[in-house]
Design a protein around this motif. Sequence first.
Motif, short mmCIF file in Angstrom:
data_model
loop_
_atom_site.label_atom_id
_atom_site.label_comp_id
_atom_site.label_asym_id
_atom_site.label_seq_id
_atom_site.Cartn_x
_atom_site.Cartn_y
_atom_site.Cartn_z
N ASP A 7 0.83 -1.22 0.00
CA ASP A 7 0.00 0.00 0.00
C ASP A 7 0.86 1.27 0.00
OD1 ASP A 7 -2.18 -1.69 0.07
OD2 ASP A 7 -2.49 -1.49 2.22
N GLY B 74 -4.02 -1.67 6.88
CA GLY B 74 -4.39 -2.54 5.77
C GLY B 74 -5.69 -3.25 6.02
N ARG C 23 -4.35 -8.08 4.26
CA ARG C 23 -3.06 -7.42 4.52
C ARG C 23 -3.14 -6.66 5.85
NH1 ARG C 23 0.28 -6.29 -0.27
NH2 ARG C 23 -0.66 -7.44 -1.96
#
Length: 118
Positions: free
Chosen positions: A21, A90, A95
């Motif tokens: 990310d 996340g 995640r």
Amino acid sequence: MAIAPGIEAVDDIFQEGKVVDGFVLGKEVHRGGMASLFSATKEGIDVPILLKIPRVGKDQPVESLISFETELTILRALKSPYVPQYLGSGNMATRPYIANVEPTTRPFFDEAKGGNCN
């Protein structure tokens, strides 16, 4: 129950040099009983970052994930100079991580031992 084929294992996602990310993971700086901490960087953020990744899996206690979710809820709500600044998180299903500004102070226990807690 069938295992979903498109989901990566947490240990495969969070490794030094990987990008999650937009966060570039650095070295693992600590591994505890419930989570691991990684240093990280992200373009546009000029402070040291820590990513906290829960230890999840069939051999891990479910309490670690519950505690992690509770911590995430609390961190999102708290705004104080005494709490690490929340930078993001996340997806808990695929995640799971919490990104915070890395604290630059010494641990409270060290301060108390030195008599610096007035």
